[in-house]
Design an enzyme around this catalytic site. Sequence first.
Site, short mmCIF file in Angstrom:
data_model
loop_
_atom_site.label_atom_id
_atom_site.label_comp_id
_atom_site.label_asym_id
_atom_site.label_seq_id
_atom_site.Cartn_x
_atom_site.Cartn_y
_atom_site.Cartn_z
N HIS A 87 0.83 -1.21 0.00
CA HIS A 87 0.00 0.00 0.00
C HIS A 87 0.87 1.26 0.00
CE1 HIS A 87 -3.61 2.41 1.12
NE2 HIS A 87 -2.70 3.18 1.73
N GLU A 88 1.81 1.31 0.92
CA GLU A 88 2.66 2.49 1.02
C GLU A 88 3.60 2.61 -0.18
OE1 GLU A 88 1.95 4.69 3.12
OE2 GLU A 88 0.59 3.47 4.32
N HIS A 112 1.90 4.62 -2.82
CA HIS A 112 2.05 6.06 -2.58
C HIS A 112 3.45 6.53 -2.96
CE1 HIS A 112 -1.78 6.41 -0.67
NE2 HIS A 112 -1.46 5.75 0.43
#
Length: 374
Positions: A25-26, A29
């Site tokens: 997920h990170e 980003h």
Amino acid sequence: MAIIGLLTGYIIPFIIVLSVLVFVHEMGHYLVGRWCGIRVTAFSVGFGPELFGYTDSHGTRWKLSAVPLGGYVKFFGDEDAASVPDTANLEKFTPEERAQTLAGARLWKRAATVAAGPIANFVLAIVIFAALFSVYGKMVSDPVVAEVRPESAAASAGIEPGDLLVALDGDKIRTFDDVRRYVAVRPQTQIVITVERDGREIDVPVTPQRTEITDQFGNKVELGQIGIVTNAERGNFRLETYSPMGAVAEGVRETGHIISGTFSYLGNIFSGRMSADQIGGPIRIAETTGQMATLGFAAVLNFAAVISVSLGLMNLFPIPVLDGGHLVMYALEAVRGKPLSPRVQDVVFRFGLAMILTLMVFATWNDTFGRWIG
């Protein structure tokens, strides 16, 4: 020995699964942010004190932190890990420095960077499902009724053994799992089942009953059922295999089923057709991860894919602090032609933080006391 069993059976599998999902997920980003020219000052798996890490040539601190219940990417110019702009320092930046912050980037770059995290979770789920379908295939059966349970919704509606189910609310179906999945999230909601009987199609209205079942681990699950069963003779049980592209397509479909099922469940909660006691937090996820571990590596991977989709969806909810909350504020900025004032943003984020803490308390209550009382 009990402590060792708890560690190896529940805690360690849970930490590994959650850490991988958070990392992906990170990383979404991070990669899109870097592609958009935004500087990243920290990439952490976990919260709290740093256990160990290193700083790369771009000035990003990569670290593993003490509390393995999440993670974050901190961009240049952010006040904290929730990407709240440090307005006091932003005013001191040069135009070149401000352009490297998330708050100073163009609107589409900010939106792309924020949306990349949940999208990465959806992509991960598709990849996992595709890998499982490529290696193991998928057991399927035809949607043919072998048995109708007495006093069930199907019996009351007039469904008979030998009926071939061809559509649900007008949408064509292919397997018996299609029926089970569709009915499960529609308790106390009338659906129209199209059956083929004696060479002709008949529309049969059926209202699934809200039913509580107990799985092999003793967990109680609430879902809709109509009371039909298939078997190997009628259903033509078989193992379907997939080409690489076919497995990816099936992975996309499986991910779509989870997303639509999640929204159906939430809708059922608000309408009162299902209770909210199936919403779980870290304790329940850890418990289920341990249970899946007893079934083998494939079961853990499958569960990880489901949680990855849930993590992506949760982060898209329009709650301040979450990715969805940022996207809502970016949408407002696009409509207004300017961002919300720093003061309003601060109030909104504090409200969002309070909502998140409330949801965490509720989920933890369900994990511990709620199921016992229920």
